[in-house]
Design a protein around this motif. Structure first.
Motif, mmCIF file in Angstrom:
data_model
loop_
_atom_site.group_PDB
_atom_site.id
_atom_site.type_symbol
_atom_site.label_atom_id
_atom_site.label_comp_id
_atom_site.label_asym_id
_atom_site.label_seq_id
_atom_site.Cartn_x
_atom_site.Cartn_y
_atom_site.Cartn_z
ATOM 1 N N LEU A 41 0.833 -1.208 0.000
ATOM 2 C CA LEU A 41 0.000 0.000 0.000
ATOM 3 C C LEU A 41 0.864 1.254 0.000
ATOM 4 C CD1 LEU A 41 -2.835 -0.990 2.500
ATOM 5 C CD2 LEU A 41 -2.923 -0.941 -0.007
ATOM 6 N N ARG A 42 1.915 1.237 0.780
ATOM 7 C CA ARG A 42 2.820 2.391 0.817
ATOM 8 C C ARG A 42 3.522 2.576 -0.531
ATOM 9 N NH1 ARG A 42 4.095 -0.151 5.831
ATOM 10 N NH2 ARG A 42 2.810 0.768 7.461
ATOM 11 N N PHE A 43 3.847 1.473 -1.187
ATOM 12 C CA PHE A 43 4.463 1.542 -2.506
ATOM 13 C C PHE A 43 3.533 2.255 -3.493
ATOM 14 C CE2 PHE A 43 4.734 -0.332 -6.770
ATOM 15 C CZ PHE A 43 6.042 -0.014 -7.104
ATOM 16 N N TYR A 44 2.268 1.846 -3.528
ATOM 17 C CA TYR A 44 1.321 2.468 -4.451
ATOM 18 C C TYR A 44 1.051 3.924 -4.064
ATOM 19 C CZ TYR A 44 0.757 -2.161 -6.397
ATOM 20 O OH TYR A 44 1.010 -3.369 -6.986
ATOM 21 N N GLU A 45 1.139 4.232 -2.795
ATOM 22 C CA GLU A 45 1.024 5.627 -2.363
ATOM 23 C C GLU A 45 2.227 6.425 -2.874
ATOM 24 O OE1 GLU A 45 0.854 8.381 1.680
ATOM 25 O OE2 GLU A 45 0.920 6.199 1.888
ATOM 26 N N ASP A 46 3.420 5.875 -2.726
ATOM 27 C CA ASP A 46 4.630 6.547 -3.217
ATOM 28 C C ASP A 46 4.562 6.799 -4.721
ATOM 29 O OD1 ASP A 46 5.721 6.574 -0.674
ATOM 30 O OD2 ASP A 46 7.018 4.833 -1.024
ATOM 31 N N LYS A 47 3.914 5.902 -5.454
ATOM 32 C CA LYS A 47 3.773 6.040 -6.901
ATOM 33 C C LYS A 47 2.649 7.011 -7.277
ATOM 34 C CE LYS A 47 7.031 3.220 -8.022
ATOM 35 N NZ LYS A 47 8.244 3.714 -8.634
ATOM 36 N N GLY A 48 1.912 7.482 -6.273
ATOM 37 C CA GLY A 48 0.833 8.438 -6.534
ATOM 38 C C GLY A 48 -0.460 7.812 -7.023
ATOM 39 N N LEU A 49 -0.586 6.486 -6.901
ATOM 40 C CA LEU A 49 -1.788 5.811 -7.373
ATOM 41 C C LEU A 49 -2.918 5.852 -6.352
ATOM 42 C CD1 LEU A 49 -0.134 2.758 -9.146
ATOM 43 C CD2 LEU A 49 -1.029 4.846 -10.185
ATOM 44 N N ILE A 50 -2.567 5.951 -5.093
ATOM 45 C CA ILE A 50 -3.559 6.124 -4.035
ATOM 46 C C ILE A 50 -3.096 7.251 -3.138
ATOM 47 C CG2 ILE A 50 -4.437 3.744 -4.063
ATOM 48 C CD1 ILE A 50 -2.668 3.153 -1.635
ATOM 49 N N THR A 51 -4.059 7.904 -2.513
ATOM 50 C CA THR A 51 -3.724 9.025 -1.626
ATOM 51 C C THR A 51 -4.563 8.928 -0.349
ATOM 52 O OG1 THR A 51 -5.318 10.372 -2.842
ATOM 53 C CG2 THR A 51 -3.006 10.634 -3.440
ATOM 54 N N PRO A 52 -4.073 8.149 0.596
ATOM 55 C CA PRO A 52 -4.828 8.022 1.846
ATOM 56 C C PRO A 52 -4.838 9.343 2.601
ATOM 57 C CG PRO A 52 -2.675 7.003 2.064
ATOM 58 C CD PRO A 52 -2.830 7.393 0.626
ATOM 59 N N ARG A 53 -5.847 9.499 3.401
ATOM 60 C CA ARG A 53 -5.912 10.667 4.274
ATOM 61 C C ARG A 53 -5.030 10.395 5.483
ATOM 62 N NH1 ARG A 53 -12.290 11.012 5.030
ATOM 63 N NH2 ARG A 53 -12.746 10.140 3.008
ATOM 64 N N ARG A 54 -4.782 11.427 6.230
ATOM 65 C CA ARG A 54 -3.998 11.285 7.473
ATOM 66 C C ARG A 54 -4.845 11.750 8.641
ATOM 67 N NH1 ARG A 54 1.357 9.189 6.661
ATOM 68 N NH2 ARG A 54 1.827 9.601 4.503
ATOM 69 N N LEU A 55 -4.823 10.957 9.662
ATOM 70 C CA LEU A 55 -5.375 11.346 10.960
ATOM 71 C C LEU A 55 -4.186 11.365 11.900
ATOM 72 C CD1 LEU A 55 -8.691 9.279 11.264
ATOM 73 C CD2 LEU A 55 -8.427 11.687 10.678
ATOM 74 N N GLY A 56 -3.613 12.533 12.070
ATOM 75 C CA GLY A 56 -2.356 12.623 12.798
ATOM 76 C C GLY A 56 -1.271 12.005 11.943
#
Length: 151
Positions: A41-56
């Motif tokens: 999941l972090r890999f796909y986030e790094d690639k810009g394919l997903i953008t999770p929200r942040r709570l803290g």
């Protein structure tokens, strides 16, 4: 499946989530639900394919990110590159009618299908050649056994 109802996960992101599905998932929860690792999941986030929200400092994933991950995983399983998958996902955001996305999907599917058909033909030919070599080798082995017993 009617024309007005595209196959979920094939042609578009799923329709808006039902109220019970509005819950956010942590990286661990989503990873377990999709059968991947949190690192994936972090890999796909790094690639810009997903953008999770942040709570803290905690990443949280809504239904949209879950749907995007399902499409990403399906695309990878079918052999599409990350750049192809990214292009497809970006078309969804750029064209709300879905026409550009569907057109690109059909082109990509035709290309991938042709590639797989050519690979299948090559595999079938290789298997045929292996079968022929196996038949010849077994025949030769049987012949050497006959020569030894007749000496």
């Amino acid at each position: 499946m009617s024309e007005s109802q595209p196959a979920i996960g094939l042609t578009s992101l799923p329709p808006p989530a039902e109220p019970a599905e509005h819950a956010l998932s942590t990286v661990t929860e989503l990873a377990q639900a999709l059968g991947v690792t949190p690192r994936a999941l972090r890999f796909y986030e790094d690639k810009g394919l997903i953008t999770p929200r942040r709570l803290g400092t905690t990443r949280v994933y809504a239904a949209r990110e879950r749907a995007r991950m399902i499409l990403i995983l399906r695309g990878k399983r079918l052999g599409f590159s990350l750049s192809d998958i990214a292009e497809y996902l970006n078309l969804y955001d750029a064209d709300l009618t879905g026409r550009a996305q569907l057109t690109r999907l059909i082109e990509a599917l035709n290309t991938r299908r042709a590639t797989l058909a050519a690979q299948r033909q090559a595999v079938d030919e290789a298997l045929g050649e292996l079968d022929e070599i196996m038949r010849l080798a077994q025949h030769a082995l049987a012949a050497t056994g006959r020569h030894k017993t007749s000496e």
